[in-house]
Design a protein around this motif. Structure first.
Motif, short mmCIF file in Angstrom:
data_model
loop_
_atom_site.label_atom_id
_atom_site.label_comp_id
_atom_site.label_asym_id
_atom_site.label_seq_id
_atom_site.Cartn_x
_atom_site.Cartn_y
_atom_site.Cartn_z
N LYS A 1 0.83 -1.21 0.00
CA LYS A 1 0.00 0.00 0.00
C LYS A 1 0.86 1.26 0.00
O LYS A 1 0.59 2.22 -0.73
CB LYS A 1 -0.91 -0.02 1.22
CG LYS A 1 -1.94 1.11 1.23
CD LYS A 1 -2.88 0.95 2.41
CE LYS A 1 -3.92 2.05 2.41
NZ LYS A 1 -4.87 1.90 3.56
N GLN A 2 1.92 1.24 0.83
CA GLN A 2 2.82 2.39 0.89
C GLN A 2 3.56 2.58 -0.44
O GLN A 2 3.72 3.70 -0.93
CB GLN A 2 3.83 2.22 2.03
CG GLN A 2 4.85 3.34 2.16
CD GLN A 2 4.21 4.69 2.42
OE1 GLN A 2 3.16 4.76 3.08
NE2 GLN A 2 4.82 5.74 1.90
N LEU A 3 4.01 1.48 -1.03
CA LEU A 3 4.70 1.56 -2.32
C LEU A 3 3.79 2.09 -3.42
O LEU A 3 4.22 2.84 -4.30
CB LEU A 3 5.24 0.18 -2.70
CG LEU A 3 6.49 -0.30 -1.96
CD1 LEU A 3 6.80 -1.75 -2.34
CD2 LEU A 3 7.67 0.60 -2.28
N ALA A 4 2.52 1.69 -3.37
CA ALA A 4 1.57 2.17 -4.38
C ALA A 4 1.47 3.70 -4.33
O ALA A 4 1.43 4.36 -5.37
CB ALA A 4 0.21 1.52 -4.16
N LYS A 5 1.44 4.25 -3.13
CA LYS A 5 1.38 5.72 -2.99
C LYS A 5 2.65 6.37 -3.53
O LYS A 5 2.60 7.38 -4.23
CB LYS A 5 1.19 6.09 -1.52
CG LYS A 5 -0.17 5.73 -0.95
CD LYS A 5 -0.27 6.15 0.51
CE LYS A 5 -1.62 5.77 1.11
NZ LYS A 5 -1.71 6.16 2.54
N GLU A 6 3.80 5.77 -3.18
CA GLU A 6 5.08 6.33 -3.64
C GLU A 6 5.19 6.30 -5.16
O GLU A 6 5.61 7.27 -5.79
CB GLU A 6 6.25 5.55 -3.02
CG GLU A 6 6.56 5.92 -1.59
CD GLU A 6 7.96 5.46 -1.21
OE1 GLU A 6 8.94 6.03 -1.73
OE2 GLU A 6 8.07 4.52 -0.39
N LEU A 7 4.82 5.18 -5.74
CA LEU A 7 4.93 5.03 -7.20
C LEU A 7 3.98 5.96 -7.93
O LEU A 7 4.31 6.49 -8.99
CB LEU A 7 4.68 3.57 -7.58
CG LEU A 7 5.76 2.59 -7.12
CD1 LEU A 7 5.30 1.14 -7.33
CD2 LEU A 7 7.06 2.84 -7.86
N ASP B 1 5.13 8.89 -10.49
CA ASP B 1 4.58 8.96 -11.84
C ASP B 1 4.01 10.35 -12.14
O ASP B 1 4.16 10.88 -13.24
CB ASP B 1 3.48 7.90 -12.00
CG ASP B 1 2.90 7.89 -13.39
OD1 ASP B 1 3.66 7.64 -14.36
OD2 ASP B 1 1.69 8.13 -13.55
N GLU B 2 3.37 10.96 -11.14
CA GLU B 2 2.75 12.27 -11.34
C GLU B 2 3.78 13.39 -11.30
O GLU B 2 3.68 14.36 -12.06
CB GLU B 2 1.68 12.50 -10.27
CG GLU B 2 0.47 11.57 -10.41
CD GLU B 2 -0.53 11.74 -9.28
OE1 GLU B 2 -0.20 12.44 -8.29
OE2 GLU B 2 -1.64 11.19 -9.39
N THR B 3 4.77 13.28 -10.42
CA THR B 3 5.82 14.30 -10.32
C THR B 3 7.19 13.61 -10.31
O THR B 3 7.80 13.45 -9.24
CB THR B 3 5.65 15.16 -9.05
OG1 THR B 3 5.64 14.30 -7.90
CG2 THR B 3 4.37 15.98 -9.10
N PRO B 4 7.65 13.17 -11.46
CA PRO B 4 8.93 12.44 -11.52
C PRO B 4 10.12 13.33 -11.18
O PRO B 4 10.11 14.54 -11.49
CB PRO B 4 9.00 11.97 -12.98
CG PRO B 4 8.13 12.93 -13.73
CD PRO B 4 7.04 13.33 -12.78
N PRO B 5 11.15 12.78 -10.54
CA PRO B 5 12.38 13.54 -10.27
C PRO B 5 13.04 13.93 -11.60
O PRO B 5 12.85 13.26 -12.62
CB PRO B 5 13.25 12.56 -9.48
CG PRO B 5 12.33 11.48 -9.03
CD PRO B 5 11.24 11.40 -10.03
N GLU B 6 13.83 14.98 -11.56
CA GLU B 6 14.50 15.43 -12.78
C GLU B 6 15.43 14.35 -13.32
O GLU B 6 16.27 13.81 -12.61
CB GLU B 6 15.31 16.70 -12.50
CG GLU B 6 16.00 17.25 -13.74
CD GLU B 6 16.85 18.47 -13.44
OE1 GLU B 6 17.49 19.00 -14.35
OE2 GLU B 6 16.87 18.89 -12.27
N GLY B 7 15.24 14.02 -14.61
CA GLY B 7 16.11 13.07 -15.27
C GLY B 7 15.86 11.62 -14.91
O GLY B 7 16.68 10.76 -15.23
#
Length: 265
Positions: free
Chosen positions: A15-21, A25-31
């Motif tokens: 459940k926690q991983l689903a939130k993180e992923l 996906d919505e705000t990916p880190p630069e690069g």
């Protein structure tokens, strides 16, 4: 995003991983671009762009994070799937970084881990090298190290699409063409205005009076085609008026002659 049913991870971790992923996906880190199989969160894939100004520039490197059943109490294991020449990455792709070992903290999320791995491409740590050749070259001959790293990047890494400015140049060119077109229209309007002013300030006709044998005659010079009919009409009217005056004078003389004849009777 559907929750995974992988037996290797507890439901609360999934459940926690689903939130993180979802957040990645919505705000990916630069690069960094993350990919995952919704049915198996135990393996996280990521494509990392080589940072600008490094020997890895213009390359895309694929890596994976393997999560154990004890995650997040134990750190994930990181591997580069793309061959890369780097002091902290072994020839089998294993990543050596303190964040994934002695400095691991269960509160650290996947975003932090991925950013640390990308930072390794900017600032390697030859003191804890897994690739001894790369670590030695980095310390003793950076130019040679960079040459090897660029060679690996050119051969094995995916090619990143250059961020082109063609659109901006096209827009600037279009704007320039529009401005030039407007300037041309303005010049044409100015020329038309000057021409109109010149025509309106020019007299349609000029007349010159001369005296010949006590008779006044007028020579008229016509300026411009459209005024010709008007000037011709004016001359005709003048002739008609002159004829009428002469007739009146003749009739007056006749009347005077009749009056004299009546007086004689």
């Amino acid at each position: 995003m559907a929750l995974a049913t992988n037996e290797n991870l507890p439901p609360n971790v999934i459940k926690q991983l689903a939130k993180e992923l979802k957040n990645l996906d919505e705000t990916p880190p630069e690069g960094i671009k993350v990919a995952v199989n919704d049915d198996d969160f135990s393996t996280i894939f990521a494509d990392i762009e080589g940072p600008a100004g490094t020997p890895y520039e213009n390359g895309i490197f694929r890596m994976k994070l393997l999560l154990s059943r004890d995650f997040p109490h134990t750190p994930p294991k990181g591997y580069f799937l793309t061959k890369i020449f780097h002091p902290n990455i072994a020839t089998n792709g294993e990543i050596c970084v303190n964040t994934l070992k002695k400095d691991w903290n269960p509160s650290l999320g996947l975003r932090h881990v991925l950013l640390v791995v990308r930072c390794l491409l900017i600032e390697p740590f030859p003191e804890s090298a897994l690739n001894e050749q790369a670590g030695k070259l980095l310390l003793e001959n950076y130019d040679e190290y960079a040459r090897h790293a660029r060679l690996y990047t050119g051969i094995h890494a995916l090619k990143s699409k250059p961020k082109s400015k063609t659109g901006a140049i096209s827009e600037s060119t279009t704007a320039l063409n529009v401005d030039q077109a407007n300037t041309t229209v303005l010049n044409i309007d100015q020329k038309n205005a000057v021409s109109s002013a010149a025509v309106s300030s020019t007299p349609l006709s000029t007349s010159t009076a001369t005296t010949k044998g006590g008779v006044i005659s007028q020579d008229q010079t016509v300026v411009g085609g459209p005024a010709t009919g008007m000037v011709g009409g004016s001359v005709a009217v003048q002739k008609k008026e002159a004829g009428g005056v002469a007739k009146v004078q003749a009739d007056k003389k006749k009347m005077d002659a009749r009056k004299k004849s009546l007086k004689r009777l």
